[in-house]
Design a protein around this motif. Sequence first.
Motif, PDB file in Angstrom:
ATOM      1  N   THR A 187      -8.905   3.097  14.738  1.00  7.68           N
ATOM      2  CA  THR A 187      -7.883   2.077  14.523  1.00  7.68           C
ATOM      3  C   THR A 187      -7.942   1.448  13.136  1.00  7.68           C
ATOM      4  O   THR A 187      -7.341   0.412  12.902  1.00  7.68           O
ATOM      5  N   LYS A 188      -8.641   2.076  12.190  1.00  4.83           N
ATOM      6  CA  LYS A 188      -8.738   1.543  10.821  1.00  4.83           C
ATOM      7  C   LYS A 188      -8.512   2.651   9.814  1.00  4.83           C
ATOM      8  O   LYS A 188      -9.129   3.709   9.908  1.00  4.83           O
ATOM      9  N   PHE A 189      -7.632   2.351   8.844  1.00  8.68           N
ATOM     10  CA  PHE A 189      -7.264   3.351   7.856  1.00  8.68           C
ATOM     11  C   PHE A 189      -7.208   2.711   6.482  1.00  8.68           C
ATOM     12  O   PHE A 189      -6.687   1.606   6.323  1.00  8.68           O
ATOM     13  N   LYS A 190      -7.721   3.422   5.474  1.00  9.69           N
ATOM     14  CA  LYS A 190      -7.543   2.974   4.101  1.00  9.69           C
ATOM     15  C   LYS A 190      -6.275   3.645   3.598  1.00  9.69           C
ATOM     16  O   LYS A 190      -6.105   4.858   3.731  1.00  9.69           O
ATOM     17  N   ILE A 191      -5.381   2.837   3.032  1.00  9.83           N
ATOM     18  CA  ILE A 191      -4.099   3.375   2.590  1.00  9.83           C
ATOM     19  C   ILE A 191      -3.844   3.047   1.120  1.00  9.83           C
ATOM     20  O   ILE A 191      -4.420   2.107   0.571  1.00  9.83           O
ATOM     21  N   HIS A 192      -2.987   3.876   0.522  1.00  9.12           N
ATOM     22  CA  HIS A 192      -2.528   3.665  -0.857  1.00  9.12           C
ATOM     23  C   HIS A 192      -1.017   3.511  -0.799  1.00  9.12           C
ATOM     24  O   HIS A 192      -0.316   4.396  -0.301  1.00  9.12           O
ATOM     25  N   TYR A 193      -0.519   2.362  -1.268  1.00 11.25           N
ATOM     26  CA  TYR A 193       0.923   2.129  -1.285  1.00 11.25           C
ATOM     27  C   TYR A 193       1.562   2.983  -2.374  1.00 11.25           C
ATOM     28  O   TYR A 193       1.155   2.932  -3.528  1.00 11.25           O
ATOM     29  N   GLN A 194       2.562   3.764  -2.003  1.00 16.08           N
ATOM     30  CA  GLN A 194       3.233   4.653  -2.958  1.00 16.08           C
ATOM     31  C   GLN A 194       3.933   3.825  -4.030  1.00 16.08           C
ATOM     32  O   GLN A 194       4.645   2.876  -3.721  1.00 16.08           O
ATOM     33  N   GLY A 195       3.656   4.185  -5.277  1.00 14.24           N
ATOM     34  CA  GLY A 195       4.279   3.485  -6.384  1.00 14.24           C
ATOM     35  C   GLY A 195       3.506   2.278  -6.867  1.00 14.24           C
ATOM     36  O   GLY A 195       3.946   1.582  -7.770  1.00 14.24           O
ATOM     37  N   TYR A 196       2.351   2.017  -6.275  1.00 16.08           N
ATOM     38  CA  TYR A 196       1.562   0.852  -6.668  1.00 16.08           C
ATOM     39  C   TYR A 196       0.208   1.289  -7.198  1.00 16.08           C
ATOM     40  O   TYR A 196      -0.305   2.347  -6.861  1.00 16.08           O
ATOM     41  N   ASP A 197      -0.354   0.439  -8.025  1.00  8.78           N
ATOM     42  CA  ASP A 197      -1.655   0.695  -8.610  1.00  8.78           C
ATOM     43  C   ASP A 197      -2.714   0.758  -7.506  1.00  8.78           C
ATOM     44  O   ASP A 197      -2.555   0.153  -6.440  1.00  8.78           O
ATOM     45  N   ASP A 198      -3.797   1.470  -7.792  1.00  9.13           N
ATOM     46  CA  ASP A 198      -4.890   1.603  -6.814  1.00  9.13           C
ATOM     47  C   ASP A 198      -5.517   0.268  -6.432  1.00  9.13           C
ATOM     48  O   ASP A 198      -6.155   0.168  -5.382  1.00  9.13           O
TER      49      ASP A 198
END
Length: 155
Positions: free
Chosen positions: A52-63
């Motif tokens: 139930t836990k995920f690390k995500i990267h928002y598309q179009g945003y800096d890391d």
Amino acid sequence: MPAARAHAAALLLALALVLGGCKRQYAIGDHVLVAWEGNVYPAEVIEVLGPTKFKIHYQGYDDIWDEVVPRDRIRGLVEGNVVHPPPPPKVRSKGLQASQTNVYKIGDRVRVEWHGQMYPAVVTGIVGQERYRIHYDGYGSEWDETVGLSRIQAK
């Protein structure tokens, strides 16, 4: 009567566990929609930290905006083209700080490298230190993206 109530409660609990277990499990590389600061943004799962836990990267945003989110903030898989909502206030604030020293400003006409070719575009936002939101001339907003200085040439 108390036994009937306990039995009904046990059945409801079992049903909740079964239905809860049917939720889709996400994997690294999945493109998902994530609730963030009052809107839903496209993101990519970059790490699975548990069921139930995920690390995500928002598309179009800096890391720097990557974060660990609970399963209940993921609204589902991205299907088709997604129009990005405006950046959250905290991102705009950071962009405003960066805009004081960045090379390009909102409204600047530029050429942006995409897959080895240069395309005319306009800077529509500043999302960080030398990180720009751009809109390609003649293309829909689904093609807008965030790019770094290395992909931009002055027009």
